[in-house]
Scaffold this active site. Structure first.
Site, mmCIF file in Angstrom:
data_model
loop_
_atom_site.group_PDB
_atom_site.id
_atom_site.type_symbol
_atom_site.label_atom_id
_atom_site.label_comp_id
_atom_site.label_asym_id
_atom_site.label_seq_id
_atom_site.Cartn_x
_atom_site.Cartn_y
_atom_site.Cartn_z
ATOM 1 N N ASP A 193 2.846 8.319 -8.306
ATOM 2 C CA ASP A 193 2.686 7.978 -7.445
ATOM 3 C C ASP A 193 1.296 7.247 -6.937
ATOM 4 O O ASP A 193 -0.082 7.715 -7.529
ATOM 5 C CB ASP A 193 2.263 9.570 -6.450
ATOM 6 C CG ASP A 193 2.861 9.441 -5.549
ATOM 7 O OD1 ASP A 193 4.009 9.125 -4.316
ATOM 8 O OD2 ASP A 193 1.434 8.958 -3.974
ATOM 9 N N ILE A 194 1.499 5.781 -6.091
ATOM 10 C CA ILE A 194 1.047 5.134 -6.127
ATOM 11 C C ILE A 194 -0.991 5.698 -5.132
ATOM 12 O O ILE A 194 -0.360 6.525 -4.029
ATOM 13 C CB ILE A 194 0.772 3.298 -5.258
ATOM 14 C CG1 ILE A 194 2.014 3.314 -6.073
ATOM 15 C CG2 ILE A 194 -0.318 2.832 -5.302
ATOM 16 C CD1 ILE A 194 3.042 1.575 -5.404
ATOM 17 N N ASN A 201 -0.420 -0.263 3.661
ATOM 18 C CA ASN A 201 -0.279 -0.408 4.967
ATOM 19 C C ASN A 201 -1.589 -0.967 6.694
ATOM 20 O O ASN A 201 -1.348 -1.669 6.636
ATOM 21 C CB ASN A 201 0.927 0.741 5.339
ATOM 22 C CG ASN A 201 1.502 0.162 4.221
ATOM 23 O OD1 ASN A 201 1.925 -0.579 3.917
ATOM 24 N ND2 ASN A 201 2.744 1.142 3.601
ATOM 25 N N ASP A 210 3.976 -3.346 0.475
ATOM 26 C CA ASP A 210 5.060 -4.281 0.391
ATOM 27 C C ASP A 210 4.766 -4.558 -1.939
ATOM 28 O O ASP A 210 5.241 -4.965 -2.171
ATOM 29 C CB ASP A 210 6.258 -5.018 0.253
ATOM 30 C CG ASP A 210 6.511 -4.271 1.811
ATOM 31 O OD1 ASP A 210 6.771 -3.320 1.711
ATOM 32 O OD2 ASP A 210 7.814 -4.228 2.877
ATOM 33 N N GLU A 236 6.593 5.691 -2.092
ATOM 34 C CA GLU A 236 5.852 4.449 -3.387
ATOM 35 C C GLU A 236 6.309 5.640 -4.512
ATOM 36 O O GLU A 236 5.097 5.266 -5.356
ATOM 37 C CB GLU A 236 4.201 4.711 -2.561
ATOM 38 C CG GLU A 236 3.423 5.895 -2.089
ATOM 39 C CD GLU A 236 3.334 6.767 -1.334
ATOM 40 O OE1 GLU A 236 3.217 7.935 -0.762
ATOM 41 O OE2 GLU A 236 4.630 5.932 -0.273
#
Length: 319
Positions: A193-194, A201, A210, A236
């Site tokens: 998971d980022i 965003n 993105d 993500e």
């Protein structure tokens, strides 16, 4: 062949979806986030090459890159591509393929379609003790790998990241779990998971988000083994299936990916990017994909709670 009825592909040597090329598209290949075909390998220049369709053929041109382009073991500055050309850019290799665009090209195979091949391969390996079947085995491996690459159709590719999608993940995990249980072999799952993804965003806009997701996905894909399966799980979150790997191998793989990601992603995106990793493996009453995902998610949650940018392996004694 009728040129109006041809389809063009770049097929990675790694276990990743093939890239279908459109004659109407101009492709920039490199490490820049603006690249049409993103390669994050450090041996690739930011704007390494361009690929353009001219007079009914794709032409690959070197953009004065640092390390150049190798096609069929020869350095080139520009070349009209021919089917089965072997292209190496940095340390990333592709095979260029031209196929007749018949109806079957749109049909995507499922992992179930390769089960017979799995069984054949096991039988051949078992027979090696009784007879010299090495050449037969090697020939079958080539056939099997070709079939696996056919799985990389539109139905199983994630357009943004270039990874396999959730649908493919679910099918492959089911197949690999059954194989691991049947033959008492390990299967490890890494969930990634980022960290603080929402801020990309909120701070820079969804296009930057993105771009970050695409860069992270490419780094994970390029630094995984050819036998590992890297998929976009959702949002993500990225999943890496490690066949035949136990928990210790999984920890080593995750740490390698985590460190590489932190080093390379910032250079490409010009912002700090890290990710958290949760790992679990089969065995100890873990016999389904749902259990494996749940355990990896539990470990991932602990990694996020432990300050992020770390690797945590699932511990059944502390669940």
């Amino acid at each position: 062949m009728n040129r109006n009825n041809l389809a063009y592909f770049l097929v990675p040597d790694s276990n990743a979806p093939e890239i279908q090329l459109s004659p109407e598209q101009k492709y920039l290949i490199g490490r820049s986030p603006q690249s049409t075909i993103l390669l994050t390998d450090s041996a690739v220049s930011r704007e390494h090459a361009k690929l353009i369709f001219k007079n009914g053929e794709f032409v690959l041109t070197d953009l004065k890159s640092t390390n150049g382009i190798i096609i069929n073991n020869r350095s080139i500055t520009e070349k009209v591509l021919e089917s089965l050309d072997k292209i190496t850019i940095g340390r990333i290799s592709f095979t260029y393929k031209i196929r007749e665009n018949k109806g079957q090209i749109k049909k995507t195979l499922t992992p179930d379609d390769t089960r017979a091949l799995d069984e054949d391969l096991r039988n051949i390996i078992e027979g090696l003790e009784q007879s010299p079947l090495k050449n037969q085995l090697l020939a079958f491996q080539n056939k099997f790998n070709s079939k696996k690459r056919n799985l990389m159709g539109m139905a199983y590719g994630d357009e943004l990241t270039g990874l396999y999608n959730r649908r493919y993940f679910d099918k492959v995990l089911e197949t690999e779990i059954k194989r691991a249980v049947r033959y008492n072999r390990p299967l490890t799952l890494i969930m990634v998971d980022i960290d603080h993804f929402k801020k990309f965003n909120d701070t820079f806009g969804h296009q930057k988000g993105d771009s970050v997701l695409r860069t992270v996905s490419t780094i994970l894909k390029e630094n995984s083994r050819s036998s590992d399966i890297v998929c976009r799980y959702g949002g993500e979150e990225i999943a890496v299936i490690l066949p035949e790997q136990n928990i210790n191998h999984g920890i080593n793989t995750a740490e390698k990916l985590r460190i590489t990601l932190a080093l390379e992603a910032k250079e490409i995106e010009n912002v700090d990017i890290t990710a958290s990793f949760g790992i679990s493996t089969t065995g100890k009453d873990v016999y389904t994909g749902e259990q494996l995902i749940k355990n990896s998610d539990t470990a991932l949650y602990k990694a996020k709670k432990s300050g992020r940018n770390c690797t945590i392996a699932y511990d059944p004694g502390k669940s």
